[in-house]
Structures are given as C-alpha cells and as structure tokens.
Scaffold this active site. Structure first.
Site, mmCIF file in Angstrom:
data_model
loop_
_atom_site.group_PDB
_atom_site.id
_atom_site.type_symbol
_atom_site.label_atom_id
_atom_site.label_comp_id
_atom_site.label_asym_id
_atom_site.label_seq_id
_atom_site.Cartn_x
_atom_site.Cartn_y
_atom_site.Cartn_z
ATOM 1 N N GLU A 183 -4.934 2.041 2.788
ATOM 2 C CA GLU A 183 -4.955 0.846 3.639
ATOM 3 C C GLU A 183 -4.992 1.214 5.107
ATOM 4 O OE1 GLU A 183 -3.139 -2.501 6.022
ATOM 5 O OE2 GLU A 183 -2.508 -0.405 5.802
ATOM 6 N N GLU A 184 -4.285 2.265 5.466
ATOM 7 C CA GLU A 184 -4.154 2.623 6.882
ATOM 8 C C GLU A 184 -5.464 3.107 7.503
ATOM 9 O OE1 GLU A 184 -1.790 1.915 8.696
ATOM 10 O OE2 GLU A 184 0.037 1.766 7.513
ATOM 11 N N ASP A 238 -0.187 4.466 1.046
ATOM 12 C CA ASP A 238 -0.412 5.478 2.081
ATOM 13 C C ASP A 238 0.382 5.168 3.339
ATOM 14 O OD1 ASP A 238 -2.171 3.227 2.509
ATOM 15 O OD2 ASP A 238 -3.257 4.425 3.985
ATOM 16 N N HIS A 255 4.324 3.480 12.362
ATOM 17 C CA HIS A 255 3.358 4.546 12.703
ATOM 18 C C HIS A 255 3.906 5.595 13.665
ATOM 19 C CE1 HIS A 255 -0.436 1.929 11.633
ATOM 20 N NE2 HIS A 255 0.532 1.859 10.723
ATOM 21 N N HIS A 308 0.823 -1.215 0.000
ATOM 22 C CA HIS A 308 0.000 0.000 0.000
ATOM 23 C C HIS A 308 0.854 1.260 0.000
ATOM 24 C CE1 HIS A 308 0.361 0.937 4.389
ATOM 25 N NE2 HIS A 308 0.372 -0.371 4.562
ATOM 26 N N ASP A 338 6.202 1.200 6.467
ATOM 27 C CA ASP A 338 4.844 0.676 6.330
ATOM 28 C C ASP A 338 4.068 1.629 5.432
ATOM 29 O OD1 ASP A 338 2.359 -0.482 6.691
ATOM 30 O OD2 ASP A 338 2.111 0.238 8.741
ATOM 31 N N ASP A 362 3.689 -6.413 3.680
ATOM 32 C CA ASP A 362 3.239 -5.359 4.591
ATOM 33 C C ASP A 362 3.496 -5.736 6.051
ATOM 34 O OD1 ASP A 362 2.013 -2.985 5.376
ATOM 35 O OD2 ASP A 362 -0.007 -3.834 5.348
#
Length: 408
Positions: free
Chosen positions: A175-176, A80, A380, A78, A141, A198
């Site tokens: 995705e997030e 994002d 994150h 992904h 990520d 991922d």
C-alpha cells in the site's frame, strides 16, 4: 496489557518495508513471511476460507450468526510499512502513565519525542503510549489496523451471542508504494462495502481523499567542455531548475492544508547531460486536478519550444481518485461509522485524507471503502507513536459497526 497491544508489539517486529521499483509482487519477501504468520493466526481463531494468494493478499471470512439478511462487511488493513524510514529491528517502547513531558526515545543518540514539537502529545497525559526507540519507524501504519481487526474478529469468534452478519477481512501488500489494490480481487473478497483501518488519531473517519497523479520528467541536455561551451552546451540541471520555478511556489506541501492541493517534488537526480525529476500532483477537486496536470504539460511544451524538441519528456500518470464520488452513493456506511464511534464514546472527526488509501482505489473498483482511525500519530518516521486506549477504542468501533448492521 490488552490483546490488541500484545498483537501489535508482536507484529511490528516483522520487517515488512515495501520497495519502490521492485520487479516482484509483493515488493519484498518480508511481507510474505508476515502474511503467512497472519494466515496461521486466523486459522487458529477458526475463521473460514483463510487464504494467501500468489500476490501476498490474505483473505478470510467470519460466517454470519443471524438468520435475517444483513450486508457483508469488509475490514481491510495493509501489511507493509513505509520505505521512508527503516522498519527493520523495530523496538517498541511502552510509556505508562505519560507525564506530559519529553519522552527520551534514544538517550545515546539524543532523540526526543517532545510536546514542544508535537503538541498533541499533551492530550495523552496519564495514558499509556507505545513509541519507537528513535532508530526506526513504529509500524502503527498499518500493523495497528491489522491488530485491531484481528482482535475484533477474535471477539466475534469467542462470543457467539454477539450478533453479526458475514464479515470479510483482507490484509494487503505494498500500500505504501501505491500498489495495494493492484491485484485485489473485489469479486473474490465478496463484501458489499468495506472499511480500511488505516487512519491516524482517534476519531478520524475519512471518505474524501486527493485525486493523485505522478509526473516523471526527463530533461535532456548537451554536455561539452565548459571551456568551449558557448552556444553549444545545454545544461539540463539549469533547465530543470527553470521548470521547477515555473510552478506556483506556494502550492507545495509545506504551505498547504485542508482541501488545498499541491505539487510535490520528491527527487532530483542529474548532471549537465540529463536530469530526472519526480513529482506528485494532488488536489481534492477534479477540475483543479486537471488544471494542475495541464500546467505540467504546458510547461513541458514551452521548454521544448525554447530549448528544442525532446528537451523535456513528461510521463504523467493518474494514480487514484477522490473516493467521495463513489462513497456518496453509499453514504450510510459513513453515517453508521459515525454512530458507532459516538456509541462507544469516541468523538468522530470527519476530515479529508491528505493522501490516499487502498480504499480510494477499491471504491472505484466497485467496493466503497471509507477509512477508520487506528489511533496512531506521526506515521513514517522515528517519532511515530500510538496511545493504547485509542487502539482499544478502534476495536470497539469495529465491533459496534458490525453490531449496528446486524441489528437494524
């Protein structure tokens, strides 16, 4: 420095943070800008059917170079990054020959990545790491996953003697924020099965994840002047607190691990007149998942009896389910990934995902999709980092999976 690293360093400088509550798809313009960059790169590498659709999904094909029938394999990552922390103006730092001690991410702000807080750092003594500068997340990520997939694909395109069937790749938006599979066209993608790239630390191989739901609760109160409030005021903040305290206190993220589920209160906003609560509900086991949702319903019903009809409104919505139920019908894709890791010198670590991936939803859309490691840690947040050798091994694993299916 390896090509996978050069790509990764380039990609993380693009701001692609997704945005909750956006009325557009994808949720942010930055994701489309990044998608266009990836399209240009894939075309330069010579892939077929390179396409960016109106929703921001990038898809492309590597044609087969073998005569016999082999399955069409997909690899997905992904674009994002998490809205939990800024992904704008990312300044990756390369730490060569890590000495096993504190890493100063930002001297002026006294931000330190320390093995005292993150003991797994010690395992990477002597290795090269990529970190943040302490002011943003890194974006491993899942831009590491994108870099690893494209680097593997580049190897296929530049080495025609390397056996492979038809390979499909896709890069997804949002995705997030749980929308990565919303507009994904499984039929258009055309793979028999796929892998998301991922995951976290080297060796991770995941085909189990939470069953997931979201509970949005509104508590309606009655506000009157506190001096004349007796038998009139209904304080929604206090009722919200009562609701929270009716949930099992130990069943929260801070007290659970492994296969244990939880209730997680993500936000509270309110006043005497009205309070809003936002929960997520997670469990690996379907029966326990249903029990958790039923408990929410019972609490809401009880408080509506106690304080009056429509005091509590509960919007409960399933988000995704445990992909194990679908993957087990195609378990060879897990076994092949394990073997691929072992053959390139990586010890597989098969663990449940205490979260979700695009693959969880795709598996229920007819595309069984377990998850492979990227090599990253501490996603994150400002302490995110990734060892370079783990990225290189991720590329090796992708290529080995492709080879194993092409030479069966």
């Amino acid at each position: 420095m390896a090509k996978v690293v050069d790509r990764f360093i380039s990609y993380v400088k693009y701001s692609t943070t997704s945005k909750e509550g956006s009325e557009t798809f994808p949720s942010t313009e930055g994701q489309l800008k990044f998608a266009r960059l990836l399209v240009d790169e894939l075309k330069e590498l010579g892939l077929n059917n390179v396409h960016l659709d109106e929703y921001g999904y990038v898809m492309a094909t590597v044609p087969s170079n073998v005569d016999h029938k082999v399955p069409t394999i997909g690899f997905i990552a992904h674009m994002d990054t998490s809205p939990d922390m800024s992904g704008t103006n990312v300044k990756p730092q390369i730490v060569e020959n890590y000495n096993g001690k504190d890493i100063v991410l930002n001297k002026s702000k006294n931000i330190i990545l320390s093995p005292d807080n993150f003991p797994e750092l010690k395992k990477y003594t002597g290795k090269t790491l990529i970190t943040t500068d302490g002011t943003t997340l890194l974006g491993a990520d899942d831009k590491a996953g994108i870099a690893e997939i494209i680097t593997a694909v580049e190897h296929l395109m530049n080495n025609p003697e390397y056996p492979h069937g038809e390979i499909k790749i896709a890069f997804t938006p949002d995705e997030e924020i749980g929308q990565g599979a919303d507009k994904f066209r499984v039929d258009k993608f055309g793979a028999d099965f796929a892998y998301t790239v991922d995951g976290g630390p080297i060796g991770e191989l995941e085909y189990e994840n939470f069953n997931a739901a979201r509970a949005k609760i509104t508590v309606n109160g009655v506000n009157v002047h506190p001096g004349t409030a007796k038998n009139k005021m209904k304080n929604s903040l206090l009722i919200a607190n009562e609701l929270i305290n009716m949930l099992p206190p130990a069943e929260i993220p801070a007290h659970t691990e492994g296969y244990e589920g939880f209730f997680h209160l993500m936000s509270v906003t309110g006043s005497v007149e009205q309070t809003r609560l936002d929960f997520i509900i997670r469990d690996f086991y379907k029966n326990k998942f249903e029990e958790r949702k039923n408990l929410m319903v019972k609490i809401a019903d009880y408080l509506n009896v106690k304080y009056g009809e429509n005091t509590i409104t509960l919007n409960l919505k399933d988000q995704y389910y445990n992909m194990k139920e679908k993957i087990k019908e195609h378990i060879h894709i897990v076994y092949t990934a394990r073997r691929a890791m072992e053959e390139v010198g990586v010890t597989p670590r098969v663990n449940p995902i205490r979260g979700g991936t695009d693959g969880a939803r795709l598996s229920y859309m007819g595309l069984p999709t377990p998850n492979l490691f990227t090599g990253g840690h501490n996603f994150h947040g400002r302490y995110e980092y990734i060892p370079v050798f783990a990225m290189e091994k991720a590329v090796d694993v992708i290529l080995k999976i492709i080879e194993l299916y092409a030479t069966k």
